[in-house]
Scaffold this motif. Structure first.
Motif, PDB file in Angstrom:
ATOM      1  N   GLU A   1       0.837  -1.213   0.000  1.00 53.02           N
ATOM      2  CA  GLU A   1       0.000   0.000   0.000  1.00 53.02           C
ATOM      3  C   GLU A   1       0.865   1.254   0.000  1.00 53.02           C
ATOM      4  OE1 GLU A   1      -3.395   0.261  -0.105  1.00 53.02           O
ATOM      5  OE2 GLU A   1      -3.415  -1.909  -0.439  1.00 53.02           O
ATOM      6  N   ALA A   2       1.946   1.210   0.774  1.00 56.59           N
ATOM      7  CA  ALA A   2       2.788   2.408   0.955  1.00 56.59           C
ATOM      8  C   ALA A   2       3.365   2.930  -0.358  1.00 56.59           C
ATOM      9  CB  ALA A   2       3.917   2.108   1.942  1.00 56.59           C
ATOM     10  N   ILE A   3       3.634   2.040  -1.318  1.00 55.74           N
ATOM     11  CA  ILE A   3       4.226   2.524  -2.578  1.00 55.74           C
ATOM     12  C   ILE A   3       3.169   3.039  -3.562  1.00 55.74           C
ATOM     13  CG2 ILE A   3       6.328   1.119  -2.464  1.00 55.74           C
ATOM     14  CD1 ILE A   3       4.984  -0.708  -4.665  1.00 55.74           C
ATOM     15  N   ARG A   4       1.891   2.893  -3.211  1.00 58.32           N
ATOM     16  CA  ARG A   4       0.829   3.292  -4.154  1.00 58.32           C
ATOM     17  C   ARG A   4       0.296   4.694  -3.917  1.00 58.32           C
ATOM     18  NH1 ARG A   4       1.844   0.739  -8.417  1.00 58.32           N
ATOM     19  NH2 ARG A   4       2.718  -1.234  -7.762  1.00 58.32           N
ATOM     20  N   THR A   5       0.827   5.424  -2.954  1.00 60.73           N
ATOM     21  CA  THR A   5       0.278   6.761  -2.685  1.00 60.73           C
ATOM     22  C   THR A   5       0.664   7.724  -3.814  1.00 60.73           C
ATOM     23  OG1 THR A   5       2.216   7.517  -1.479  1.00 60.73           O
ATOM     24  CG2 THR A   5       0.530   6.381  -0.185  1.00 60.73           C
ATOM     25  N   GLU A   6      -0.106   8.818  -3.950  1.00 62.42           N
ATOM     26  CA  GLU A   6       0.189   9.830  -4.977  1.00 62.42           C
ATOM     27  C   GLU A   6       1.554  10.452  -4.722  1.00 62.42           C
ATOM     28  OE1 GLU A   6      -2.489   8.732  -7.089  1.00 62.42           O
ATOM     29  OE2 GLU A   6      -1.804  10.663  -7.834  1.00 62.42           O
TER      30      GLU A   6
END
Ligand code: DC
Length: 220
Positions: A84-89
């Motif tokens: 999840e952490a790498i998918r932020t804008e």
């Protein structure tokens, strides 16, 4: 020469290439490389270590120190689940910013090519067809209008319960397009021999079927 057949799928941010590429890989029983995830992992790891996005040399040196693994749909960095952490804008923007450095791009070449294993690979990114797998059996440039891509991203975020503003997303995406397409090293471009797939009015199934049909006609 790639030892096994490769399908290279390049395209701009939020074009749906990740979804299409992973489904094509699943249908063919091929491995899948999400090269954008590697740039995102470097973005996250460098942020944690306080490395400046302008320092291409340090970013290049960081790559061999990272313990990266993909397990089913999980992404692990140094043993930690960062799916999840790498998918932020924010991380997407940072990845696009640091991806301009040739030192970082060359540090990632071998790692990306190591994903080419039996019986074959579907690789998605920006320079899969032009730089990483220039001998790919099939090269696809998958795209959609900026408005269609912003709307897809908006729906994804809302579905995850993350609040978002369509106009901000459209602006971020257009800025990222400009940066990814105008950088000196390995810019996003339609590679020689690539087939263009415009997906604004296509369903995911239609896009997947088109790529599979193109692949079948290449290997006949
Ligand atoms: O595909 P993505 O949005 O997850 O990629 C994040 C950023 O990484 C993208 O804006 C540019 C960079 N990238 C790249 O330069 N080359 C690739 N092959 C893949 C991604």
């Amino acid at each position: 020469m790639s030892p096994f057949p490769v399908i290279a799928i390049d395209g701009p941010t939020a074009s749906g290439k990740g979804t299409v590429a992973s489904l094509v890989a699943e249908k063919l029983g091929f491995h899948y490389l999400d090269s954008g995830a590697l740039y995102r992992l470097v973005a996250l790891a460098s942020e944690k270590r306080g490395i400046d996005v302008k320092n291409g040399h340090e970013l290049g040196l960081l790559v061999p120190k990272l313990l990266i693994s993909f397990k089913n749909s999980q992404v692990l960095l140094d043993g930690e689940d960062v799916t999840e952490a790498i998918r932020t804008e924010n991380i997407g923007l940072r990845a696009s910013t640091l991806a301009v450095h040739p030192e970082l791009r060359s540090a990632l070449v071998c790692l990306q090519r190591s994903f080419c294993q039996s019986p074959g690979l579907v690789a998605d990114g920006r320079d899969m067809a032009s730089i990483i797998f220039p001998d790919a059996v099939l090269k696809v440039f998958l795209t959609a209008t900026a408005a269609a891509r912003a709307e897809r991203r908006y729906k994804q975020l809302i579905a995850k319960g993350i609040s978002a503003k369509l106009s901000d997303l459209l602006q971020d995406l257009q800025e990222r397009d400009v940066r990814d397409s105008s950088r000196g090293t390995a810019p996003l471009l339609i590679a020689d021999g690539a087939k263009v797939l415009e997906t604004s009015d296509l369903s995911i199934d239609q896009a997947v079927k088109t790529v599979l049909d193109w692949y079948q006609s290449e290997i006949l």
